[in-house]
Design a protein around this motif. Sequence first.
Motif, PDB file in Angstrom:
ATOM      1  N   GLU A 122       0.830  -1.199   0.000  1.00 53.53           N
ATOM      2  CA  GLU A 122       0.000   0.000   0.000  1.00 53.53           C
ATOM      3  C   GLU A 122       0.870   1.256   0.000  1.00 53.53           C
ATOM      4  O   GLU A 122       1.932   1.297   0.616  1.00 53.53           O
ATOM      5  N   VAL A 123       0.379   2.288  -0.677  1.00 45.33           N
ATOM      6  CA  VAL A 123       1.155   3.522  -0.739  1.00 45.33           C
ATOM      7  C   VAL A 123       1.349   4.121   0.651  1.00 45.33           C
ATOM      8  O   VAL A 123       2.374   4.775   0.912  1.00 45.33           O
ATOM      9  N   ALA A 124       0.421   3.891   1.558  1.00 49.23           N
ATOM     10  CA  ALA A 124       0.559   4.415   2.920  1.00 49.23           C
ATOM     11  C   ALA A 124       1.822   3.864   3.581  1.00 49.23           C
ATOM     12  O   ALA A 124       2.564   4.594   4.246  1.00 49.23           O
ATOM     13  N   VAL A 125       2.078   2.586   3.394  1.00 50.98           N
ATOM     14  CA  VAL A 125       3.260   1.958   3.982  1.00 50.98           C
ATOM     15  C   VAL A 125       4.524   2.542   3.370  1.00 50.98           C
ATOM     16  O   VAL A 125       5.492   2.865   4.077  1.00 50.98           O
ATOM     17  N   ILE A 126       4.528   2.690   2.047  1.00 51.73           N
ATOM     18  CA  ILE A 126       5.710   3.212   1.353  1.00 51.73           C
ATOM     19  C   ILE A 126       5.997   4.641   1.782  1.00 51.73           C
ATOM     20  O   ILE A 126       7.147   5.003   2.060  1.00 51.73           O
ATOM     21  N   LEU A 127       4.967   5.465   1.863  1.00 46.83           N
ATOM     22  CA  LEU A 127       5.172   6.862   2.240  1.00 46.83           C
ATOM     23  C   LEU A 127       5.635   6.994   3.681  1.00 46.83           C
ATOM     24  O   LEU A 127       6.430   7.890   4.007  1.00 46.83           O
ATOM     25  N   ASP A 128       5.173   6.124   4.552  1.00 46.00           N
ATOM     26  CA  ASP A 128       5.658   6.154   5.938  1.00 46.00           C
ATOM     27  C   ASP A 128       7.168   5.912   5.980  1.00 46.00           C
ATOM     28  O   ASP A 128       7.897   6.602   6.696  1.00 46.00           O
ATOM     29  N   ILE A 129       7.632   4.935   5.201  1.00 46.39           N
ATOM     30  CA  ILE A 129       9.067   4.617   5.165  1.00 46.39           C
ATOM     31  C   ILE A 129       9.864   5.810   4.641  1.00 46.39           C
ATOM     32  O   ILE A 129      10.867   6.233   5.233  1.00 46.39           O
ATOM     33  N   LEU A 130       9.431   6.366   3.529  1.00 41.56           N
ATOM     34  CA  LEU A 130      10.171   7.444   2.896  1.00 41.56           C
ATOM     35  C   LEU A 130      10.149   8.721   3.735  1.00 41.56           C
ATOM     36  O   LEU A 130      11.150   9.446   3.809  1.00 41.56           O
ATOM     37  N   ASN A 131       9.032   9.002   4.384  1.00 40.89           N
ATOM     38  CA  ASN A 131       8.972  10.175   5.247  1.00 40.89           C
ATOM     39  C   ASN A 131       9.865  10.023   6.471  1.00 40.89           C
ATOM     40  O   ASN A 131      10.424  11.010   6.962  1.00 40.89           O
ATOM     41  N   GLU A 132      10.025   8.811   6.954  1.00 40.74           N
ATOM     42  CA  GLU A 132      10.969   8.574   8.051  1.00 40.74           C
ATOM     43  C   GLU A 132      12.384   8.977   7.634  1.00 40.74           C
ATOM     44  O   GLU A 132      13.117   9.611   8.407  1.00 40.74           O
ATOM     45  N   LEU A 133      12.757   8.614   6.406  1.00 39.33           N
ATOM     46  CA  LEU A 133      14.105   8.920   5.921  1.00 39.33           C
ATOM     47  C   LEU A 133      14.302  10.429   5.766  1.00 39.33           C
ATOM     48  O   LEU A 133      15.394  10.954   6.014  1.00 39.33           O
ATOM     49  N   VAL A 134      13.242  11.133   5.347  1.00 34.11           N
ATOM     50  CA  VAL A 134      13.318  12.594   5.256  1.00 34.11           C
ATOM     51  C   VAL A 134      13.476  13.201   6.641  1.00 34.11           C
ATOM     52  O   VAL A 134      14.319  14.088   6.869  1.00 34.11           O
ATOM     53  N   GLU A 135      12.678  12.748   7.596  1.00 33.77           N
ATOM     54  CA  GLU A 135      12.732  13.275   8.952  1.00 33.77           C
ATOM     55  C   GLU A 135      14.094  13.027   9.593  1.00 33.77           C
ATOM     56  O   GLU A 135      14.578  13.849  10.386  1.00 33.77           O
ATOM     57  N   LEU A 152       1.621   6.950  -8.644  1.00 32.00           N
ATOM     58  CA  LEU A 152       2.145   8.222  -8.161  1.00 32.00           C
ATOM     59  C   LEU A 152       1.014   9.133  -7.696  1.00 32.00           C
ATOM     60  O   LEU A 152       1.100   9.777  -6.654  1.00 32.00           O
ATOM     61  N   GLU A 153      -0.049   9.158  -8.473  1.00 31.34           N
ATOM     62  CA  GLU A 153      -1.193   9.993  -8.102  1.00 31.34           C
ATOM     63  C   GLU A 153      -1.840   9.486  -6.813  1.00 31.34           C
ATOM     64  O   GLU A 153      -2.180  10.277  -5.920  1.00 31.34           O
ATOM     65  N   GLU A 154      -1.982   8.174  -6.704  1.00 34.38           N
ATOM     66  CA  GLU A 154      -2.549   7.598  -5.480  1.00 34.38           C
ATOM     67  C   GLU A 154      -1.696   7.965  -4.267  1.00 34.38           C
ATOM     68  O   GLU A 154      -2.214   8.349  -3.213  1.00 34.38           O
ATOM     69  N   ALA A 155      -0.381   7.851  -4.418  1.00 31.19           N
ATOM     70  CA  ALA A 155       0.523   8.151  -3.310  1.00 31.19           C
ATOM     71  C   ALA A 155       0.452   9.619  -2.915  1.00 31.19           C
ATOM     72  O   ALA A 155       0.393   9.963  -1.723  1.00 31.19           O
ATOM     73  N   ASN A 156       0.450  10.510  -3.904  1.00 32.26           N
ATOM     74  CA  ASN A 156       0.462  11.931  -3.573  1.00 32.26           C
ATOM     75  C   ASN A 156      -0.880  12.412  -3.030  1.00 32.26           C
ATOM     76  O   ASN A 156      -0.928  13.343  -2.221  1.00 32.26           O
ATOM     77  N   ARG A 157      -1.960  11.787  -3.434  1.00 29.72           N
ATOM     78  CA  ARG A 157      -3.254  12.117  -2.831  1.00 29.72           C
ATOM     79  C   ARG A 157      -3.272  11.698  -1.364  1.00 29.72           C
ATOM     80  O   ARG A 157      -3.765  12.425  -0.498  1.00 29.72           O
ATOM     81  N   TYR A 158      -2.729  10.510  -1.098  1.00 28.28           N
ATOM     82  CA  TYR A 158      -2.664  10.038   0.293  1.00 28.28           C
ATOM     83  C   TYR A 158      -1.777  10.966   1.120  1.00 28.28           C
ATOM     84  O   TYR A 158      -2.115  11.324   2.251  1.00 28.28           O
ATOM     85  N   ALA A 159      -0.632  11.352   0.571  1.00 27.66           N
ATOM     86  CA  ALA A 159       0.284  12.226   1.299  1.00 27.66           C
ATOM     87  C   ALA A 159      -0.380  13.553   1.638  1.00 27.66           C
ATOM     88  O   ALA A 159      -0.285  14.044   2.773  1.00 27.66           O
ATOM     89  N   GLU A 160      -1.066  14.134   0.664  1.00 25.58           N
ATOM     90  CA  GLU A 160      -1.721  15.421   0.889  1.00 25.58           C
ATOM     91  C   GLU A 160      -2.810  15.313   1.953  1.00 25.58           C
ATOM     92  O   GLU A 160      -2.968  16.199   2.802  1.00 25.58           O
ATOM     93  N   ALA A 161      -3.547  14.212   1.924  1.00 28.27           N
ATOM     94  CA  ALA A 161      -4.645  14.029   2.870  1.00 28.27           C
ATOM     95  C   ALA A 161      -4.153  13.761   4.284  1.00 28.27           C
ATOM     96  O   ALA A 161      -4.902  13.974   5.253  1.00 28.27           O
ATOM     97  N   ASN A 162      -2.911  13.315   4.411  1.00 31.70           N
ATOM     98  CA  ASN A 162      -2.410  12.906   5.725  1.00 31.70           C
ATOM     99  C   ASN A 162      -1.213  13.735   6.197  1.00 31.70           C
ATOM    100  O   ASN A 162      -0.524  13.340   7.144  1.00 31.70           O
ATOM    101  N   GLY A 163      -0.984  14.863   5.544  1.00 36.38           N
ATOM    102  CA  GLY A 163       0.072  15.751   5.996  1.00 36.38           C
ATOM    103  C   GLY A 163       1.464  15.196   5.852  1.00 36.38           C
ATOM    104  O   GLY A 163       2.348  15.498   6.664  1.00 36.38           O
ATOM    105  N   LEU A 164       1.693  14.384   4.828  1.00 30.77           N
ATOM    106  CA  LEU A 164       2.991  13.762   4.602  1.00 30.77           C
ATOM    107  C   LEU A 164       3.662  14.357   3.371  1.00 30.77           C
ATOM    108  O   LEU A 164       3.013  14.962   2.523  1.00 30.77           O
TER     109      LEU A 164
END
Length: 308
Positions: A122-135, A152-164
Motif C-alpha cells: 500500500e502507498v501508505a506503507v511506502i510513504l511512511d518509510i520514505l517520510n521517516e528517511l526525510v525526517e 504516483l497519483e494515489e501516493a500523492n493524494r494520500y500524502a496530501e490528505a495525511n500531511g505527509l
Amino acid sequence: MKMLDIQGLEQPVSRLIMGSDFFTPETYDHVAQVLDEFTELGGNTTAYIYCGGKSEQAIGMWLEERRNRKDIRIWTKGAHPNQHGKQVNRQAIRDQLEQSLERLHTDYVDLYALHRDDPDVEVAVILDILNELVEEGKVQAFGGSNWTWHRLEEANRYAEANGLRGFSFSSPNLSLAKAKEPYWPDCISAEAETIGWHRRTGLPLLSWSSQARGFFTGRYTREDCPDPDLMRVFYNDANWERYDRASKLAASKGVETIQIALAYVLHQPFPTGAIIGARNREELESCFAAARLSLTEQEIAWLDLQPA
C-alpha cells in the motif's frame, strides 16, 4: 544551464544529470575528468546507475577529493529487484540506502528514487518509510523510478490528505523514440497518457535513456543494427520517421540529430531533466549545446508525428 526546482531541495538540480554507468574506482581518473568537466559546464547533479555499487564508490571518491559535497546534488536509488526478491519494504530500503551513503562518503542524498514499485504494498506503507528517511535527514526529496502515473497519483493524494511529504519527481524513460516494449523487465516509458498526467500536475520528470540509447547518433540504420536490444525496443517505422524528422530539423538549425532528440526531452510542457551518458568533453559539450536549443510547440508536435 537552466535549473530545475524539486520540492524538498533547498538548491535546484541541473536539467542535465550525469549518469554513471561507466563509473568505477578502477577508472577513477576518467570519472574525475568527466565530472570536473560536467560541473565546469554548469551541471551539478549525478545519478547512481546499478553496477555492484562501483559507480557510487567512484562518485564518493570524487566528492571526497574535491570537497564539493554541498555543491553537488546526489541522486541514488533503492528497492531494486534482484535475486533476493521484492525490495519495497522498510528493511531493504534502509539497508540499501545505508550502503549507498557509505559508498558515497556522505550522510544524506539529495534525491532518492524507488527503482521499482510493488503494487502489492500500500502507498501508505511506502510513504511512511520514505517520510521517516526525510525526517532523519538521510533523504531530502524522493521520487519513483518506473512507477506508473496512477500509483504516483494515489501516493500523492494520500500524502496530501495525511500531511505527509509526497513524491517530488518521477523517473521513467522519456525520449523522442518511443519504446515498443520495456528495455528491462517492469521498466516504464512515458507514453501519451503519462505525459498528459505530468502536464496536468506539473510533477518533474527525470528521464533515463533520454537519447534512446544511441538511436539518434547515426551509428545505426534501418538495415543494420548490431545491438539486438536497441532493435527490439526502438526499431519500427514510426521511430525511423521521427529520426528522419529530427535529422531534417537538425540540418535546418545547423546542429546534430541527437541534439534535437535531447532538446525534445527538455522542451516538454512540464518540468523535465535528462540523464546523459557523455564520456568525454566533446559529448558533454554536445549535450550542453542541445540544452540551449529552442524548439517551438509546433516543432515538438511535428517531431512526435502529431497532426498539424
